[in-house]
Design a protein around this motif. Structure first.
Motif, PDB file in Angstrom:
ATOM      1  N   GLY A 128     -13.608 -53.974  39.029  1.00  0.00           N
ATOM      2  CA  GLY A 128     -13.258 -53.612  40.395  1.00  0.00           C
ATOM      3  C   GLY A 128     -11.778 -53.334  40.568  1.00  0.00           C
ATOM      4  O   GLY A 128     -11.080 -52.902  39.649  1.00  0.00           O
ATOM      5  N   LEU A 129     -11.272 -53.604  41.773  1.00  0.00           N
ATOM      6  CA  LEU A 129      -9.879 -53.286  42.093  1.00  0.00           C
ATOM      7  C   LEU A 129      -8.896 -54.066  41.227  1.00  0.00           C
ATOM      8  O   LEU A 129      -7.839 -53.551  40.868  1.00  0.00           O
ATOM      9  N   ALA A 130      -9.225 -55.310  40.898  1.00  0.00           N
ATOM     10  CA  ALA A 130      -8.322 -56.091  40.048  1.00  0.00           C
ATOM     11  C   ALA A 130      -8.164 -55.427  38.681  1.00  0.00           C
ATOM     12  O   ALA A 130      -7.055 -55.350  38.138  1.00  0.00           O
ATOM     13  N   ALA A 131      -9.262 -54.931  38.119  1.00  0.00           N
ATOM     14  CA  ALA A 131      -9.187 -54.249  36.831  1.00  0.00           C
ATOM     15  C   ALA A 131      -8.381 -52.965  36.945  1.00  0.00           C
ATOM     16  O   ALA A 131      -7.581 -52.636  36.066  1.00  0.00           O
ATOM     17  N   THR A 180      -9.770 -61.148  46.500  1.00  0.00           N
ATOM     18  CA  THR A 180     -10.953 -61.349  45.669  1.00  0.00           C
ATOM     19  C   THR A 180     -10.753 -60.698  44.310  1.00  0.00           C
ATOM     20  O   THR A 180     -10.208 -59.596  44.215  1.00  0.00           O
ATOM     21  N   ILE A 181     -11.175 -61.387  43.278  1.00  0.00           N
ATOM     22  CA  ILE A 181     -11.164 -60.852  41.912  1.00  0.00           C
ATOM     23  C   ILE A 181     -12.616 -60.683  41.479  1.00  0.00           C
ATOM     24  O   ILE A 181     -13.370 -61.658  41.416  1.00  0.00           O
ATOM     25  N   ASP A 182     -13.022 -59.448  41.214  1.00  0.00           N
ATOM     26  CA  ASP A 182     -14.385 -59.182  40.754  1.00  0.00           C
ATOM     27  C   ASP A 182     -14.472 -59.472  39.255  1.00  0.00           C
ATOM     28  O   ASP A 182     -13.628 -59.023  38.474  1.00  0.00           O
ATOM     29  N   VAL A 183     -15.513 -60.196  38.872  1.00  0.00           N
ATOM     30  CA  VAL A 183     -15.717 -60.535  37.465  1.00  0.00           C
ATOM     31  C   VAL A 183     -17.125 -60.113  37.069  1.00  0.00           C
ATOM     32  O   VAL A 183     -18.108 -60.492  37.709  1.00  0.00           O
ATOM     33  N   LEU A 184     -17.199 -59.320  36.013  1.00  0.00           N
ATOM     34  CA  LEU A 184     -18.468 -58.782  35.522  1.00  0.00           C
ATOM     35  C   LEU A 184     -19.053 -59.735  34.491  1.00  0.00           C
ATOM     36  O   LEU A 184     -18.386 -60.096  33.516  1.00  0.00           O
ATOM     37  N   VAL A 185     -20.313 -60.136  34.719  1.00  0.00           N
ATOM     38  CA  VAL A 185     -20.978 -61.076  33.808  1.00  0.00           C
ATOM     39  C   VAL A 185     -22.392 -60.587  33.539  1.00  0.00           C
ATOM     40  O   VAL A 185     -22.960 -59.813  34.315  1.00  0.00           O
ATOM     41  N   PRO A 186     -23.008 -61.024  32.440  1.00  0.00           N
ATOM     42  CA  PRO A 186     -24.413 -60.669  32.188  1.00  0.00           C
ATOM     43  C   PRO A 186     -25.319 -61.170  33.312  1.00  0.00           C
ATOM     44  O   PRO A 186     -25.080 -62.222  33.912  1.00  0.00           O
ATOM     45  N   ARG A 187     -26.353 -60.419  33.569  1.00  0.00           N
ATOM     46  CA  ARG A 187     -27.231 -60.666  34.718  1.00  0.00           C
ATOM     47  C   ARG A 187     -27.844 -62.054  34.711  1.00  0.00           C
ATOM     48  O   ARG A 187     -28.033 -62.665  35.764  1.00  0.00           O
ATOM     49  N   LEU A 188     -28.167 -62.595  33.557  1.00  0.00           N
ATOM     50  CA  LEU A 188     -28.879 -63.870  33.483  1.00  0.00           C
ATOM     51  C   LEU A 188     -27.950 -65.084  33.498  1.00  0.00           C
ATOM     52  O   LEU A 188     -28.442 -66.220  33.464  1.00  0.00           O
ATOM     53  N   ARG A 189     -26.644 -64.869  33.568  1.00  0.00           N
ATOM     54  CA  ARG A 189     -25.738 -66.018  33.655  1.00  0.00           C
ATOM     55  C   ARG A 189     -25.922 -66.742  34.975  1.00  0.00           C
ATOM     56  O   ARG A 189     -26.036 -66.131  36.029  1.00  0.00           O
ATOM     57  N   VAL A 194     -12.234 -48.119  32.661  1.00  0.00           N
ATOM     58  CA  VAL A 194     -11.959 -47.524  33.969  1.00  0.00           C
ATOM     59  C   VAL A 194     -13.206 -47.021  34.688  1.00  0.00           C
ATOM     60  O   VAL A 194     -13.384 -47.296  35.877  1.00  0.00           O
ATOM     61  N   PRO A 195     -14.113 -46.263  34.024  1.00  0.00           N
ATOM     62  CA  PRO A 195     -15.276 -45.772  34.781  1.00  0.00           C
ATOM     63  C   PRO A 195     -16.106 -46.895  35.412  1.00  0.00           C
ATOM     64  O   PRO A 195     -16.520 -46.796  36.578  1.00  0.00           O
ATOM     65  N   ARG A 196     -16.355 -47.976  34.650  1.00  0.00           N
ATOM     66  CA  ARG A 196     -17.140 -49.080  35.205  1.00  0.00           C
ATOM     67  C   ARG A 196     -16.358 -49.810  36.308  1.00  0.00           C
ATOM     68  O   ARG A 196     -16.916 -50.174  37.349  1.00  0.00           O
ATOM     69  N   ALA A 197     -15.056 -50.017  36.090  1.00  0.00           N
ATOM     70  CA  ALA A 197     -14.240 -50.669  37.107  1.00  0.00           C
ATOM     71  C   ALA A 197     -14.218 -49.849  38.397  1.00  0.00           C
ATOM     72  O   ALA A 197     -14.258 -50.406  39.509  1.00  0.00           O
TER      73      ALA A 197
END
Length: 352
Positions: A110-113, A130-139, A169-172
């Motif tokens: 997200g914006l933080a990245a 807010t800091i967006d953090v990407l994690v695996p779905r099942l966490r 960048v594209p995912r962020a």
């Protein structure tokens, strides 16, 4: 152990690294600090503070952006028993050799990245609540404090920026756009991504499509501007390729037609004497998915080949990353023209 006893002399020095000032309950326990002792130190006016569940800052006062990032990564990291490398990546100011960088349990996105990647139109890290953090779905993680959990089926490979694992960048961009409703902010982010060479329009559209964001009109409008911006940059690179690598001058942006016959298609550059053309591949995944357009494009390409016209297809990414190689391919096609049968006569017109 008394409440006033530090866990180590180094850990409480102001000059110590971020990773020594921000610690988890587990790390504190390893150093002899119980949960009750940590809670006591986090009372109002105490020397410590709790940044996130199970994550403590061992000093008073507002946390720095680096401390917040480190806390977010500690909060979202897998327990040591569930991962092979318990260390958390180093933060800005304490770079780690590439060979020793661990795999990431979670990525800043997200914006933080985007701020970490260096986007000028992204809010600076200190201003982000807010800091967006990407994690695996099942966490089994929940958003807490300054951390917003963003889930993904497969965690992409990390990109390390100053030692911090971030989403590419594209995912962020997609994760940032998902939270934005300001059309101008979305347009500015997408435009900067392409204009400053962070990525190509195609990869951005792929991520926005996967995130199902193209049903938002303001996102579609921004994508249209993105594609136009990307094409203009690609055309400029094509001009540079021709002139910087000593290729003969072509005619630019033309249409070919048979005399008195049908339209054969638009081309970005054409060398009439050699019957060699260059066409930039700037279609988005959505355009490629259009079966009617795709079939028409294939028929047009085959028709040109039957007429003896050699068409070299170049992607913007290849122009950006391997311009010399693309110039060699075009030069080879021009030189091979003498060994081919003459092409059919075609009419060359300015592109309408």
């Amino acid at each position: 152990m008394s409440h006033s006893t530090p866990i180590s002399p180094r850990a409480l020095r102001p000059s110590s690294p971020v990773r020594e000032r921000v610690l988890t309950t587990t790390r504190l326990r390893e150093n002899g600090v119980t949960a009750a002792d940590a809670n006591e130190r986090c009372r109002p006016g105490g020397p410590w503070q709790r940044l996130l569940p199970g994550v403590f800052l061992l000093r008073p006062g507002p946390p720095t952006p680096e401390e917040r990032l480190h806390a977010a990564l500690l909060y979202t990291a897998r327990p040591p028993s569930a991962r092979t490398a318990p260390r958390v990546p180093a933060q800005p100011g304490s770079p780690e050799p590439r060979a020793h960088r661990p795999s990431a349990d979670a990525l800043i996105t997200g914006l933080a990245a985007l701020a970490l990647h260096g986007f000028s139109c992204a809010p600076p890290l200190p201003s982000l609540g807010t800091i967006d953090v990407l994690v695996p779905r099942l966490r089994r993680l929940r958003s807490a404090g300054c951390v917003r959990i963003v889930r993904t089926t497969v965690l992409p490979a990390p990109v390390f920026v100053a030692g911090v694992p971030v989403a590419a960048v594209p995912r962020a961009l997609a994760d940032a756009v998902a939270e934005l409703t300001d059309a101008e902010a979305v347009r500015a982010l997408l435009t900067e991504a392409v204009r400053r060479g962070y990525c190509e329009p195609r990869s951005v559209v792929e991520e926005l499509t996967a995130a199902r964001l193209l049903d938002r009109p303001y996102v579609v409008d921004a994508v249209d501007s993105l594609v136009a911006e990307g094409r203009a940059i690609a055309e400029n690179r094509l001009y540079r390729m021709v002139f910087e690598h000593g290729l003969p001058d072509p005619v630019w942006n033309v249409e070919l037609r048979l005399p008195g016959g049908p339209h054969l298609g638009a081309l970005d550059a054409y060398w009439p004497e050699q019957a060699v053309a260059v066409e930039l591949e700037t279609r988005t995944p959505l355009q490629e998915a259009d079966d009617v357009r795709a079939s028409e494009r294939t028929r047009r390409r085959e028709h040109l080949e039957r007429l003896g016209v050699t068409v070299v297809h170049i992607t913007p990414r290849k122009l950006r990353d391997a311009m010399e190689q693309q110039a060699t391919i075009v030069r080879t096609a021009l030189m091979a023209a003498n060994d081919r049968d003459p092409a059919a006569y075609v009419v060359v017109l300015p592109r309408s």
